[in-house]
Write a protein that holds these residues in place. Sequence first.
Motif, PDB file in Angstrom:
ATOM      1  N   ALA A   1      42.654  40.877  46.724  1.00 25.93           N
ATOM      2  CA  ALA A   1      42.862  41.967  47.680  1.00 25.93           C
ATOM      3  C   ALA A   1      43.809  41.537  48.792  1.00 25.93           C
ATOM      4  O   ALA A   1      43.400  41.258  49.916  1.00 25.93           O
ATOM      5  N   MET A   2      45.073  41.472  48.483  1.00 24.24           N
ATOM      6  CA  MET A   2      46.063  41.101  49.480  1.00 24.24           C
ATOM      7  C   MET A   2      46.862  42.331  49.919  1.00 24.24           C
ATOM      8  O   MET A   2      46.840  42.704  51.086  1.00 24.24           O
ATOM      9  N   THR A   3      47.548  42.961  48.968  1.00 24.29           N
ATOM     10  CA  THR A   3      48.410  44.106  49.291  1.00 24.29           C
ATOM     11  C   THR A   3      47.601  45.243  49.907  1.00 24.29           C
ATOM     12  O   THR A   3      46.487  45.535  49.483  1.00 24.29           O
ATOM     13  N   GLU A   4      48.171  45.882  50.911  1.00 22.81           N
ATOM     14  CA  GLU A   4      47.559  47.066  51.503  1.00 22.81           C
ATOM     15  C   GLU A   4      48.468  48.274  51.272  1.00 22.81           C
ATOM     16  O   GLU A   4      49.655  48.103  50.969  1.00 22.81           O
ATOM     17  N   ILE A   5      47.911  49.453  51.459  1.00 27.55           N
ATOM     18  CA  ILE A   5      48.749  50.647  51.320  1.00 27.55           C
ATOM     19  C   ILE A   5      49.960  50.515  52.241  1.00 27.55           C
ATOM     20  O   ILE A   5      51.088  50.818  51.860  1.00 27.55           O
ATOM     21  N   GLY A   6      49.717  50.001  53.438  1.00 24.13           N
ATOM     22  CA  GLY A   6      50.780  49.951  54.443  1.00 24.13           C
ATOM     23  C   GLY A   6      51.671  48.732  54.368  1.00 24.13           C
ATOM     24  O   GLY A   6      52.758  48.735  54.940  1.00 24.13           O
ATOM     25  N   HIS A   7      51.241  47.682  53.707  1.00 26.53           N
ATOM     26  CA  HIS A   7      52.050  46.472  53.668  1.00 26.53           C
ATOM     27  C   HIS A   7      51.982  45.800  52.318  1.00 26.53           C
ATOM     28  O   HIS A   7      50.922  45.322  51.907  1.00 26.53           O
ATOM     29  N   GLY A   8      53.121  45.760  51.673  1.00 29.43           N
ATOM     30  CA  GLY A   8      53.229  45.078  50.403  1.00 29.43           C
ATOM     31  C   GLY A   8      53.985  43.776  50.572  1.00 29.43           C
ATOM     32  O   GLY A   8      53.399  42.702  50.634  1.00 29.43           O
ATOM     33  N   SER A   9      55.279  43.914  50.726  1.00 26.49           N
ATOM     34  CA  SER A   9      56.105  42.705  50.813  1.00 26.49           C
ATOM     35  C   SER A   9      55.853  41.915  52.094  1.00 26.49           C
ATOM     36  O   SER A   9      55.976  40.697  52.104  1.00 26.49           O
ATOM     37  N   ASP A  10      55.504  42.596  53.163  1.00 28.16           N
ATOM     38  CA  ASP A  10      55.330  41.914  54.450  1.00 28.16           C
ATOM     39  C   ASP A  10      53.856  41.564  54.648  1.00 28.16           C
ATOM     40  O   ASP A  10      53.134  42.204  55.419  1.00 28.16           O
ATOM     41  N   VAL A  11      53.417  40.520  53.940  1.00 28.34           N
ATOM     42  CA  VAL A  11      51.999  40.153  53.948  1.00 28.34           C
ATOM     43  C   VAL A  11      51.532  39.755  55.347  1.00 28.34           C
ATOM     44  O   VAL A  11      50.390  40.012  55.734  1.00 28.34           O
ATOM     45  N   ALA A  12      52.421  39.145  56.129  1.00 26.01           N
ATOM     46  CA  ALA A  12      52.018  38.679  57.462  1.00 26.01           C
ATOM     47  C   ALA A  12      51.538  39.835  58.338  1.00 26.01           C
ATOM     48  O   ALA A  12      50.788  39.629  59.296  1.00 26.01           O
TER      49      ALA A  12
ATOM     50  N   ILE B   1      49.664  42.478  57.382  1.00 23.69           N
ATOM     51  CA  ILE B   1      48.503  43.242  56.916  1.00 23.69           C
ATOM     52  C   ILE B   1      47.554  43.482  58.073  1.00 23.69           C
ATOM     53  O   ILE B   1      47.507  42.708  59.043  1.00 23.69           O
ATOM     54  N   ALA B   2      46.785  44.558  57.968  1.00 25.30           N
ATOM     55  CA  ALA B   2      46.004  45.013  59.129  1.00 25.30           C
ATOM     56  C   ALA B   2      44.496  44.835  58.958  1.00 25.30           C
ATOM     57  O   ALA B   2      43.734  45.112  59.884  1.00 25.30           O
ATOM     58  N   THR B   3      44.055  44.395  57.790  1.00 26.94           N
ATOM     59  CA  THR B   3      42.633  44.118  57.626  1.00 26.94           C
ATOM     60  C   THR B   3      42.260  42.930  58.510  1.00 26.94           C
ATOM     61  O   THR B   3      42.990  41.941  58.576  1.00 26.94           O
ATOM     62  N   THR B   4      41.136  43.039  59.198  1.00 23.09           N
ATOM     63  CA  THR B   4      40.712  41.969  60.096  1.00 23.09           C
ATOM     64  C   THR B   4      39.435  41.309  59.596  1.00 23.09           C
ATOM     65  O   THR B   4      38.587  41.951  58.967  1.00 23.09           O
TER      66      THR B   4
END
Lengths: 717, 717
Positions: free
Chosen positions: B168-179, B181-184
């Motif tokens: 579970a890395m990719t988010e709807i809002g961030h794919g290529s820009d992993v740094a 991501i907004a999950t905390t």
Amino acid sequence: MTTTRDHSLDAVTDVPPSPTDLPHDVAEIAPEHPRPGSLDSAVIQEALLGRWAAERRESRELAKDPALHRDPLLGMDEHRQRVFGQLGILVDSRAVHRAFPAEFGGNDNHGGNISAFGDLVVADPSLQIKAGVQWGLFSSAILHLGTADHHRRWLPGAMDLSIPGAFAMTEIGHGSDVASIATTATYDEATQEFVIHTPFKGAWKDYLGNAALHGKAATVFAQLITQGINHGVHCFYVPIRDESGAFLPGVGGEDDGLKGGLNGIDNGRLHFTHVRVPRTNLLNRYGDVAEDGTYTSPIDSPGRRFFTMLGTLVQGRVSLSIAATTASFLGLHGAIAYGEQRRQFNASSPEREEVLLDYQNHQRRLIDRLARAYADAFSSNELAVKFDDVFSGRADTDVDRQELETLAAAVKPLTTWNALDTLQEAREACGGTGFMAKNRVTQLRADLDVYVTFEGDNTVLLQLVGKRLLTDYSKEFGRLEVGAVSRYVVLQASDALHRAGLPKVVQTVADAGSERRSANWFKDPAVQRELLEDRVRAKTADIAGTLSGARGKGQQAQAEAFNTRQHELVEAARNHAELLQWEAFTRAVDAIEDEATATVLTWLRDLFALRLIEDDLGWFVAHGRVSSQRARALRGYVNRLAERLRPFALELVEAYGLEQKHLRMEVATDVEAERQEEAHRYFEQLRASGTAPEDEKVLRERQRKEAKSKASRLRRS
Amino acid sequence: MTTTRDHSLDAVTDVPPSPTDLPHDVAEIAPEHPRPGSLDSAVIQEALLGRWAAERRESRELAKDPALHRDPLLGMDEHRQRVFGQLGILVDSRAVHRAFPAEFGGNDNHGGNISAFGDLVVADPSLQIKAGVQWGLFSSAILHLGTADHHRRWLPGAMDLSIPGAFAMTEIGHGSDVASIATTATYDEATQEFVIHTPFKGAWKDYLGNAALHGKAATVFAQLITQGINHGVHCFYVPIRDESGAFLPGVGGEDDGLKGGLNGIDNGRLHFTHVRVPRTNLLNRYGDVAEDGTYTSPIDSPGRRFFTMLGTLVQGRVSLSIAATTASFLGLHGAIAYGEQRRQFNASSPEREEVLLDYQNHQRRLIDRLARAYADAFSSNELAVKFDDVFSGRADTDVDRQELETLAAAVKPLTTWNALDTLQEAREACGGTGFMAKNRVTQLRADLDVYVTFEGDNTVLLQLVGKRLLTDYSKEFGRLEVGAVSRYVVLQASDALHRAGLPKVVQTVADAGSERRSANWFKDPAVQRELLEDRVRAKTADIAGTLSGARGKGQQAQAEAFNTRQHELVEAARNHAELLQWEAFTRAVDAIEDEATATVLTWLRDLFALRLIEDDLGWFVAHGRVSSQRARALRGYVNRLAERLRPFALELVEAYGLEQKHLRMEVATDVEAERQEEAHRYFEQLRASGTAPEDEKVLRERQRKEAKSKASRLRRS
């Protein structure tokens, strides 16, 4: 401007460089330039939809009906049944009869029919192509190859779908080379019947829509043999299934099964074992057999007769060009709408990420293709007009028909290949979400894949165009006399002579160093036309030179000589098609009166033209058509054009008139913008709350500075 | 040879022209040239399969099992269940554990694992990628980001599939820009737990395999926050479903539903609402939180720490490069086998139609891509070796890891894009039958579509390469000092100076007129290397020149300057990747001792190189690297190379070692040849029988001649 800045961006623009050497935003470009919102979308839409805009709007209105839409989760069998049912809706909506004669309830409206048909692709390509099989091919063969009696007997049933039919031309062994099909129709005087026979597996008819399940009859193409003479390919009306759906005696077949797309169509194979049909089942408009077996034809030359019969197939190519264009716009609409909403990476500010379409590379990926989609639209529309001229009888001389064939053979390959490329780029430009079925692009691409090889394999069609180029060239230079051709080739090959021969667009070393002049030169339509025209002329002459060397040396030697240049001939044909597209684009732009709209569409046309030149830049430079200095300036200018068009991208793609009920793609809605706003509000509130965690990087930077200042205080104390 | 023959084919070959000016067949080229059948296929296969040929053969043997094959008629739900079952077969076959530590039953064999995994694509790409999710991503995260306790607790279950897991890395809002991501994951000292939270829709995890149905746990990437500090992205082990398959409290999700391909994988979205996991569920190899909330890390720099953690993901890119290469070979195998059997059009003889692969254009379509597939194979293999060096610990300095990242970011985009292009061309080269599911190419292409944007969007990866080029360049020239850069740019821009600076490959007007010398020049590997290296160097320098102008002008100005050259930077990166491929190809060829084999592979390498130069010819000519005269000679030479390779095409594609049980394509069998023979026999027998109908055209020609001779007799009498 000094030579040390040869490669900088400002060096290649046609506007004065800013003091900072950085790109200008739109407002800065020039005060009189159009602003977003200033375009006349209605005018653009009329131009894009062409002469039969009204019929296309009717068709698009119909295509909003969910009953006509693809359900992507259906398996092959259910999808086939659904599409067959949808054909009934088309009949009930009178959506597919425009081209038929008024006496059978049609409108004799060929251009309107084909244009409206093209837009059905937005409902489901399977629906479109299955309808194309029934009314564009099967019914059309009865109409165009048959005569009054045939029309009376079979057209009503074909039109109202009570006789679903297959168009049995292609064989396993012969697709593009129709003249070589091996199915025979041998006349038996004793019974006054034709005997339809497929003598080996390669002669089986294949890839036929309606053949696997629904077809009750087929228009079968076969070599007509009577009194020991093979009169070439003719078309026969052959019942294939009884009312229960069982094959009639002597007829057999197989299901083609699953395909790469278009699985709503029941493609299949048919074979015939001495199947007898009455003499009068020969569709006899261009060739007939009397009771005693005597063959007659209104067209004396067997070659010309064959091409006239096959000429009725051109409408498929016209409709596919329009359908492919609509598919390209659909993909671009989704990708550009998403590119306007989606943000990724903090490039210019730590506060807010960049909108995708603000990235130069994204502009080049999508806006270049938008320009090309416009060229596809304008050239497809001109093709439809030419088609209507011929099929309405307004202008249907042999020359007209040949021109129509050549135009279709040029436009269909480009528009259909462009659609595949555009849909793929649209998919990739949306990233992972582009791969989801809810955004439709992948499925649409899968369905359109076969458009590039059916109704004429694109590569084979381009060779037809190429041969036409050679024929026209040989007319210009007599019978490809070696002397004349050689002289022409020398002229072409010599850069110095070439430049001397093109005074209108002459470029000399005198303007080296002036990048502004380079940009102005490239955007001059006379230059664009000359470059694109001259490229076709020069490549054709060059190939003709090779061929002339093999004249009189026998078929094999000539074929071998031809084969040494086949790759380049296909390329020359593609270049010719690109020129035709450029001309259509330019005529469309010239017809627009609103100044802001005309300005922006001119930029778009320039982008289309310069991208073509960029793609073949090696040829233009190596053959002295573009100087090295100008070639180096080109890239920057093209980048700049795309940037200038960027604020208009969404307006320009929306002008095609596809609505949400046509698009049915999540990326084309506001969903992503709403998600971006939600995220933005969250972070703004978090910052405002004062409870936001501090970033370790920021903390470390602060600590480093504090430590440094403490150390410096310690040193001072 | 006179200048009037500038464009003729013979003018651009490196062998003496024949007296007829027509192409030579292979036998004529030169007596010492290899003949078909003289290649050492075993040697080629070893080179193509690379260091872990044994593991790849094991994997290919396994992939023959029909239980692992795709059933194309299965709907999404059935396909997902089938693939989940297939993962069990992989476990039972011990096919997926090679990379794990010996203490858990693995072999510590990283290169062998990734190479074997790549070839699983021939069974079903869904199977491959679902396996990649389970063992390459989920289990790998536990292995590489976790420590001994984590390995003990979760590796056995992850390895034996008793814990199916999502990554579970990719988010709807961030794919290529992993740094970003907004999950905390916020540490709660009171309970010694991390609280996993997705604060808005854009933070939902998306496109995760195993998330929609089968996943019981997930390795969740989130911003680690403790004591008010955000320490950046870390990975947490989070159970998501109970034994019954229901989501655990606070966890929710959605099914991504149907996709453009890979529908055997249950991709889905996950969201977390204050989900609590024990402190020890932090995979703490590169960062840990003590009971009291204190954060520690063995890597001081947050940036370096992030890239080190993400570096474990590189294996996905390595495996996709190999898988894409195998898919390209599969498509080419089918298309070339079919091109050797299929006949169409009587070009050189009325007796028998031409074999497709004898057409020049067909050669260029398939043999060019075969050369590129070889380059893909060799470069993927070198990438796998580099990967193994790093992951085995043999060579895993920061520099090694950076080189691996750059190499993967270069090779993965090219190999995956090439696969899509190659599969499409293979499909089109087979015509209608290429579109049928029985030939697999369309389905394979649909599945591989997403390979170009997952595991690193190709365009983003190329920008990483581009930035690395700029960094290396700035090291060479200090800190991008304007003066030095400008001087370099001037040097690059000046053709005269450029030529002076490259004495090894100097070309002057002195050799104008000698086409033989042109061809010899192009086939010199030193010239190829210099052209390809210099192109990257010059483009990088040019872009660096623009960037240096914006130094010290603030983030926005720098970002804008960068954006004016983004398109060219991506192109330079692609050119760099092409250079790496050329080098890998050349090393592979140099290692081959068998003379005939080395000769033919050298032709293939030359074709690869010259096609690259042909594709960017405008740059090479406009920048003075290739003279106009040589540029004009290039096309003919490339055509000739393809023609020379044509007799070896089938051998060369077969050398990759795919067998019928891997191919499972009708076009790769002898079916078409049998049909051709059946048709040929039919017509021969018909001719022999004396009952063949006469062709109307022939009849008319005969009648015309008879009438003429009769008229002439009448005149004489």
